[in-house]
Design a protein around this motif. Structure first.
Motif, PDB file in Angstrom:
ATOM      1  N   GLN A  73       0.819  -1.206   0.000  1.00  0.00           N
ATOM      2  CA  GLN A  73       0.000   0.000   0.000  1.00  0.00           C
ATOM      3  C   GLN A  73       0.861   1.268   0.000  1.00  0.00           C
ATOM      4  O   GLN A  73       0.523   2.276  -0.627  1.00  0.00           O
ATOM      5  N   GLN A  78      -2.453   2.802  -2.757  1.00  0.00           N
ATOM      6  CA  GLN A  78      -3.847   2.349  -2.785  1.00  0.00           C
ATOM      7  C   GLN A  78      -4.003   1.116  -1.913  1.00  0.00           C
ATOM      8  O   GLN A  78      -3.029   0.463  -1.549  1.00  0.00           O
ATOM      9  N   PRO A  80      -7.032  -1.023   1.072  1.00  0.00           N
ATOM     10  CA  PRO A  80      -8.080  -0.805   2.074  1.00  0.00           C
ATOM     11  C   PRO A  80      -7.654   0.123   3.209  1.00  0.00           C
ATOM     12  O   PRO A  80      -8.463   0.911   3.701  1.00  0.00           O
ATOM     13  N   ALA A  83      -7.543   3.625   1.870  1.00  0.00           N
ATOM     14  CA  ALA A  83      -8.918   4.088   1.704  1.00  0.00           C
ATOM     15  C   ALA A  83      -9.544   4.463   3.045  1.00  0.00           C
ATOM     16  O   ALA A  83     -10.292   5.447   3.146  1.00  0.00           O
ATOM     17  N   VAL A  91     -12.990   0.415   6.324  1.00  0.00           N
ATOM     18  CA  VAL A  91     -13.005  -0.183   4.985  1.00  0.00           C
ATOM     19  C   VAL A  91     -12.668  -1.662   5.126  1.00  0.00           C
ATOM     20  O   VAL A  91     -11.707  -2.026   5.820  1.00  0.00           O
ATOM     21  N   THR A  93     -12.567  -5.662   2.945  1.00  0.00           N
ATOM     22  CA  THR A  93     -12.640  -6.391   1.688  1.00  0.00           C
ATOM     23  C   THR A  93     -12.606  -7.880   2.003  1.00  0.00           C
ATOM     24  O   THR A  93     -11.819  -8.326   2.839  1.00  0.00           O
ATOM     25  N   VAL A  96      -8.726  -9.139  -0.742  1.00  0.00           N
ATOM     26  CA  VAL A  96      -8.025  -7.996  -1.324  1.00  0.00           C
ATOM     27  C   VAL A  96      -7.332  -8.364  -2.630  1.00  0.00           C
ATOM     28  O   VAL A  96      -7.142  -7.515  -3.511  1.00  0.00           O
ATOM     29  N   ASP A  99      -9.982  -7.854  -5.326  1.00  0.00           N
ATOM     30  CA  ASP A  99     -10.795  -6.633  -5.212  1.00  0.00           C
ATOM     31  C   ASP A  99     -10.408  -5.655  -6.326  1.00  0.00           C
ATOM     32  O   ASP A  99      -9.258  -5.216  -6.412  1.00  0.00           O
ATOM     33  N   ARG A 100     -11.368  -5.321  -7.179  1.00  0.00           N
ATOM     34  CA  ARG A 100     -11.090  -4.465  -8.337  1.00  0.00           C
ATOM     35  C   ARG A 100     -10.807  -3.014  -7.965  1.00  0.00           C
ATOM     36  O   ARG A 100     -10.362  -2.242  -8.807  1.00  0.00           O
ATOM     37  N   ARG A 101     -11.041  -2.650  -6.712  1.00  0.00           N
ATOM     38  CA  ARG A 101     -10.744  -1.279  -6.291  1.00  0.00           C
ATOM     39  C   ARG A 101      -9.247  -1.012  -6.239  1.00  0.00           C
ATOM     40  O   ARG A 101      -8.809   0.143  -6.402  1.00  0.00           O
ATOM     41  N   TRP A 102      -8.442  -2.064  -6.039  1.00  0.00           N
ATOM     42  CA  TRP A 102      -7.001  -1.883  -5.861  1.00  0.00           C
ATOM     43  C   TRP A 102      -6.238  -2.919  -6.691  1.00  0.00           C
ATOM     44  O   TRP A 102      -5.557  -3.805  -6.140  1.00  0.00           O
TER      45      TRP A 102
END
Length: 242
Positions: A73, A78, A80, A83, A91, A93, A96, A99-102
């Protein structure tokens, strides 16, 4: 699902709130992270703080897998925990790695870092870091998990506030920066051992920690000595490549 024992939670929080005066600030924060990990049976836990440029750096992680999460991170900016810090909210997940967020995290994470949860740590209502936990398999986080993490984050906040109210603001900043700086030293020593002995990061850290325990020294002190010896050898033989 993680089982949270309310009585154990309350008892642990009370002990931690009473014990701050008996040890240094940084050691007390480390103990809180270790208690979170042990009490609730998570695979690991960690603590990150933001520097002046708002970049999160890990202060503590309970194992090498957790360190890979914090490092990934810090490198990518980027994840969780980032975030949770930026959004000032819990936050979670389930996995992880998927997870398409990161998307940038997957290649940098230890394969056994899967479910992750993070909550912000605040000073004066402003986020200054995060308390994070992970599981080594996909995990459905419950409200009881985030509530418990918020409770421990509040204890950390109380430690920081009490230190500042006792006119220890400069000391607190110095101790936290010292701890952050020594994490860099430890990371460099791990990298040196990996290259010299063809080890994984986990093997290098495990060996470093065992040697420190056997000699009753801090890992950071042993890492600094190791890097110092490496530097002396390079100066004595500048053509030598370690």
């Amino acid at each position: 699902m993680t089982h949270i024992d309310p009585e154990a939670l309350v008892a642990s929080l009370r002990r931690l709130q009473k014990d701050r005066a008996a040890t240094g600030i940084v050691h007390h924060l480390e103990r809180i992270v270790q208690v979170v990990d042990r009490l609730f049976g998570y695979s690991g836990a960690g603590l990150m703080f933001a520097e002046e440029d708002r970049t999160l750096r890990y202060l503590f992680a309970t194992d090498e897998r957790g360190r890979s999460l914090e490092r990934a991170q810090a490198v990518t900016g980027q994840g969780p925990c980032v975030a949770a810090y930026v959004g000032d909210t819990a936050v979670t997940t389930v996995d992880v790695r998927d997870d398409r967020r990161w998307p940038a995290l997957r290649e940098l994470l230890h394969p056994e870092v899967r479910g992750v949860a993070g909550v912000p740590i605040r000073l004066g209502g402003v986020p200054v870091g995060t308390l994070n936990v992970y599981q080594d398999a996909p995990h459905e986080w419950q409200e009881s998990d985030t509530q418990a993490l918020h409770a421990y984050a509040h204890v950390i906040e109380q430690v920081l506030v009490a230190s500042m109210e006792a006119d220890e603001k400069a000391e607190l900043a110095d101790q936290l920066q010292y701890a952050l700086d020594y994490r860099v030293v430890i990371e460099r020593a791990i990298g040196y051992l990996m290259g010299k002995h063809d080890l994984t990061a986990s093997q290098a850290f495990t060996g470093l920690r065992k040697q420190a325990r056997d000699s009753r020294r801090k890992v950071s002190e042993l890492a600094a000595e190791l890097l110092g010896e490496q530097g002396q050898r390079n100066v004595a033989n500048p053509d030598h490549v370690v």
